[in-house]
Write an enzyme that holds these catalytic residues in place. Structure first.
Site, short mmCIF file in Angstrom:
data_model
loop_
_atom_site.label_atom_id
_atom_site.label_comp_id
_atom_site.label_asym_id
_atom_site.label_seq_id
_atom_site.Cartn_x
_atom_site.Cartn_y
_atom_site.Cartn_z
N LYS A 104 29.49 109.01 88.99
CA LYS A 104 28.84 108.13 89.96
C LYS A 104 29.89 107.49 90.87
O LYS A 104 30.97 107.11 90.41
CB LYS A 104 28.04 107.05 89.22
CG LYS A 104 27.20 106.14 90.11
CD LYS A 104 26.42 105.15 89.26
CE LYS A 104 25.55 104.23 90.09
NZ LYS A 104 24.78 103.29 89.23
N SER A 179 20.07 103.32 89.64
CA SER A 179 20.83 103.67 90.83
C SER A 179 21.71 104.91 90.67
O SER A 179 22.35 105.36 91.63
CB SER A 179 21.73 102.48 91.23
OG SER A 179 22.62 102.14 90.17
N SER A 203 19.75 101.73 85.23
CA SER A 203 20.25 102.69 86.21
C SER A 203 20.79 103.99 85.63
O SER A 203 21.06 104.93 86.38
CB SER A 203 21.33 102.04 87.08
OG SER A 203 20.78 101.04 87.88
#
Length: 500
Positions: A104, A179, A203
């Site tokens: 990420k 996210s 997330s």
């Protein structure tokens, strides 16, 4: 009406069955597990370079999913070649030797941009790896690139206005969750074997659930938190997104730095709490149906289900999460800018934010909408009360974990989901609806594991989550492995029945 259409998860199981029957040497990257990849490389059916090239093809073929912000083709190929060379000499870097992993884009990887999904950070290239990346590399992992995310991790759709909306792995015009949406889509579509995300309120677990993957949020503090673009030191943690629980166990060993203490769990006599109130309210019918079926299957396997609620959990949770993040964001990002981007200020960062909703939240954080008095009350009184509620629940009811649907609903179309989503015929606010079940564990800091459960008629996956007491991570993963086995056995029976 009888249909022979397989769900997305059933299709994955069928692929594994067919592979076992044919012993096909052409390895598919679709949800290839770490252990499968390591096995195939050990017998010479696969190399790191071949695996990497297949992953890069998948990235190019699925560019419309916007899963990646940065792809390190040259660096990854160099490392893959090195891993293959060592393997020919029976030399190995570590337990992840030659495994392709996606990261990420708010976790620092030396030499690669770290945008955190926002334009202001586009030119920031860390010179050092975060400790979690250091541990992955020391274990032999190959970092293929940095994945797309909801801007600054402030959302759960990964509809990124600067780098493109991340598309769901099954239906590209549906949300991937967030996210950490880019990581989930990348792993689900074979652009990487495994991935890392970060989890503030769901997330890691939400995108894992919506893409048919396993997502693990460890106890807060279990993994190093330095080298992150963080928005809450109380709630943020790195977490793996993988294709199966065994992979989560392996990555947990690497990321925690602890010896492998895999615990063998028997379902017979295991006690699971089922908190009906709050966690089972207003669920999408197919998710409710499949969850009830799983509970019955677990009971048949000898699990004792304890139907007891967490009293006032909704009220407590509402008082904790948002005040903590809003107050901590300002302090954390101020320090982050000073250390890494001294030419930027909070005001200049705010001005460059691409997403109006994220800009609005950041404005509240910068303006100090949450006073120190409110924050201190949450940290010193309300959150400890919530933590005590969970601790008492586990000990008084003698339950090993609690179980509930990861999300109340499956993925919804990207278009039209910025503010609200449809749930059981009613438009509800997108953010609180998706984090409804994942948020409480985040607020108290306990581990949470999302496991693929089934799919909707459209093929959109959803998962079931288990939470355990603080620092019960290895035991929770062992319980999750047994639950995963129950789910997959049921899927195999379903496939065999449909094939008759």
């Amino acid at each position: 009406m009888v249909t022979n259409k397989l769900s997305a998860n059933e299709d994955y199981i069928k692929m594994k069955i067919d592979s076992e029957k044919t012993k096909n040497t052409e390895i598919s990257m679709n949800k290839l597990s770490i252990n499968e990849a390591l096995t195939q490389m050990s017998i010479g059916s696969l190399t790191s370079e071949k695996m990497l090239k297949q992953a890069l093809i998948r990235i190019d073929q699925n560019s419309d999913r916007h899963a990646f912000i940065t792809v390190d083709r040259e660096g990854a190929l160099k490392q893959a070649t090195h891993c293959d060379s060592l393997r020919t000499k029976s030399e190995y870097i570590g337990p992840l030797h030659g495994i392709i992993i996606a990261i990420k884009d708010n976790i620092h990887v030396a030499g690669l941009p770290n945008t955190a999904g926002t334009p202001a950070f586009s030119n920031f290239i860390p010179s050092e790896d975060s400790p979690v990346i250091g541990r992955l590399k020391k274990a032999g992992a190959i970092i293929i690139g940095k994945t797309n995310m909801h801007e600054l991790a402030y959302g759960i759709t990964s509809d990124n206005k600067a780098f493109g909306s991340v598309g769901n792995a099954i239906l590209g015009n549906y949300i991937a969750g967030g996210s950490s949406g880019g990581t989930a889509t990348a792993v689900a579509l074979g652009m990487a074997v495994a991935g890392l995300g970060t989890d503030t309120g769901g997330s890691v677990r939400i995108p894992a659930s919506l893409n048919g993957l396993v997502g693990f949020r460890p106890s807060v503090g279990r993994y190093p938190s330095e080298g992150l673009t963080s928005i809450s030191h109380t709630r943020d943690t790195v977490g793996p997104i993988v294709s199966c629980v065994r992979d989560a166990q392996l990555l947990d060993t690497v990321l925690s730095g602890e010896p492998d203490k895999t615990e063998e769990i028997s379902l017979r006599g295991l006690r699971l709490g089922v908190p009906r109130e709050y966690f089972y309210d207003n669920i999408e019918p197919i998710i409710a149906q499949k969850t009830e079926l799983l509970l019955a299957q677990l009971q048949d396997a000898g699990v004792e289900l304890v139907y007891t609620d967490l009293e006032n959990i909704g009220e407590l949770n509402a008082q904790v999460g948002f005040p903590i993040v809003l107050c901590e964001t300002k302090k954390l990002l101020s320090a982050y800018l000073k250390l890494n981007l001294p030419t930027e200020t909070l005001d200049s960062l705010l001005e460059k934010i691409a997403d109006p909703n994220v800009k609005g939240i950041m404005q509240m954080a910068i303006n100090g909408n949450i006073t120190k008095q409110v924050y201190d009350d949450v940290i010193e009184r309300i959150r400890p009360d919530m933590q005590q509620l969970y601790s008492t629940y586990f000990t008084t009811n003698k339950v090993d974990a609690i179980i509930f649907p990861t999300t109340l609903l499956s993925a919804r179309p990207i278009k039209g989901s910025e503010e609200t989503v449809e749930l059981n015929g009613i438009q509800t606010p997108t953010f609180p609806t998706y984090i409804h079940n994942t948020d409480p564990a985040s607020n108290v800091g306990i581990p949470g594991l999302s496991i693929p459960l089934s799919s909707t008629a459209e093929g959109l996956p959803f998962g079931v989550e288990i939470n355990g007491p603080i620092n019960s991570d290895r035991r929770l993963l062992a319980i999750g492995l047994q639950i995963e086995n129950i789910i997959q056995k049921a899927m195999r029976r379903s496939i065999e029945t449909k094939g008759e």
